[in-house]
Design an enzyme around this catalytic site. Structure first.
Site, PDB file in Angstrom:
ATOM      1  N   TYR A 158       0.833  -1.203   0.000  1.00  0.00           N
ATOM      2  CA  TYR A 158       0.000   0.000   0.000  1.00  0.00           C
ATOM      3  C   TYR A 158       0.866   1.251   0.000  1.00  0.00           C
ATOM      4  CZ  TYR A 158      -3.031   3.641   1.925  1.00  0.00           C
ATOM      5  OH  TYR A 158      -3.707   4.824   2.151  1.00  0.00           O
ATOM      6  N   VAL A 159       1.838   1.313   0.900  1.00  0.00           N
ATOM      7  CA  VAL A 159       2.709   2.484   0.996  1.00  0.00           C
ATOM      8  C   VAL A 159       3.471   2.695  -0.311  1.00  0.00           C
ATOM      9  CG1 VAL A 159       4.771   3.408   2.142  1.00  0.00           C
ATOM     10  CG2 VAL A 159       2.923   2.400   3.508  1.00  0.00           C
TER      11      VAL A 159
END
Length: 219
Positions: free
Chosen positions: A132-133
């Site tokens: 996600y990051v």
């Protein structure tokens, strides 16, 4: 009056954004995946477009949003999605939207990202968090390099609390939380202020009215 294309319109921020735009007297085209979602967009006062961002192309998306003055990307794969969908939605759909905006002649592009994504992700939080990051980080980099009139908003932890209309906005903020309604209000304020073009800010709950907080950064 502006006409705004919302990518991820049926998401929780997207729904708040549609209400903000409606109250502001603006038109919007909401892009969502399912027919039921498109009907919900219509009920909120906009035009619903049914497209699966993981299965469409930039030309099709451009045709659906042509005539809009701005685009807001607020789509995401969601917390229960796997690593692969973090890449195809949080990153891939953003890049697709950038390409579609260019093809449709839309220069203004506001992206809702996440605070802290330029810092290497804590692997101890799991591979989904890392994915996600990295997806958000890479999507922001792609937008900065796009040549469009971009603004990137990076909220801290999101809540469904009632909006306060007050925030803290800065290049970097302390970890905290912010109601999705206040993120939506910040998006509208950014769209109304050309001085925000080319800016990337983090935002969290605070004590300053949204428009004032933004104006203080570009004075």
């Amino acid at each position: 009056m502006a006409r705004v294309a919302i990518i991820g319109a049926h998401g929780k921020i997207g729904q708040q954004l549609m209400r903000e735009l409606y109250d502001n007297g603006d038109d919007f085209v909401g892009v969502a995946r399912g027919e039921e979602h498109a009907e919900d967009i219509f009920r909120l006062g906009g035009e619903g477009v049914m497209l699966d961002l993981e299965r469409t192309d930039a030309t099709t998306l451009a045709d659906a949003i042509r005539g809009c003055d701005a685009m807001v990307f607020t789509a995401g794969a969601g917390p229960d999605s796997g690593v692969e969908r973090k890449r195809t939605v949080d990153y891939g759909a953003s890049v697709l939207s950038i390409e579609a905006a260019k093809a449709a002649g839309i220069r203004r592009f506001v992206q809702v990202s996440a605070a802290g994504v330029d810092t290497p992700a804590d692997a101890g939080r799991g591979e989904q968090w890392v994915a996600y990051v990295e997806a958000k980080r890479d999507a922001d980099a792609a937008l900065r390099e796009s040549g469009l009139d971009w603004t990137i908003l990076r909220p801290t932890a999101l809540t469904n609390d009632e909006g306060t209309g007050r925030v803290e906005i800065a290049p970097a903020v302390e970890h905290g939380s912010i109601p999705r309604a206040d993120v939506a209000a910040a998006v509208v304020a950014v769209l109304e202020n050309e001085g925000t073009i080319g800016e990337q800010w983090e935002l969290t709950g605070g004590s300053t009215p949204v428009s004032e907080a933004i104006a203080s950064l570009i004075a």
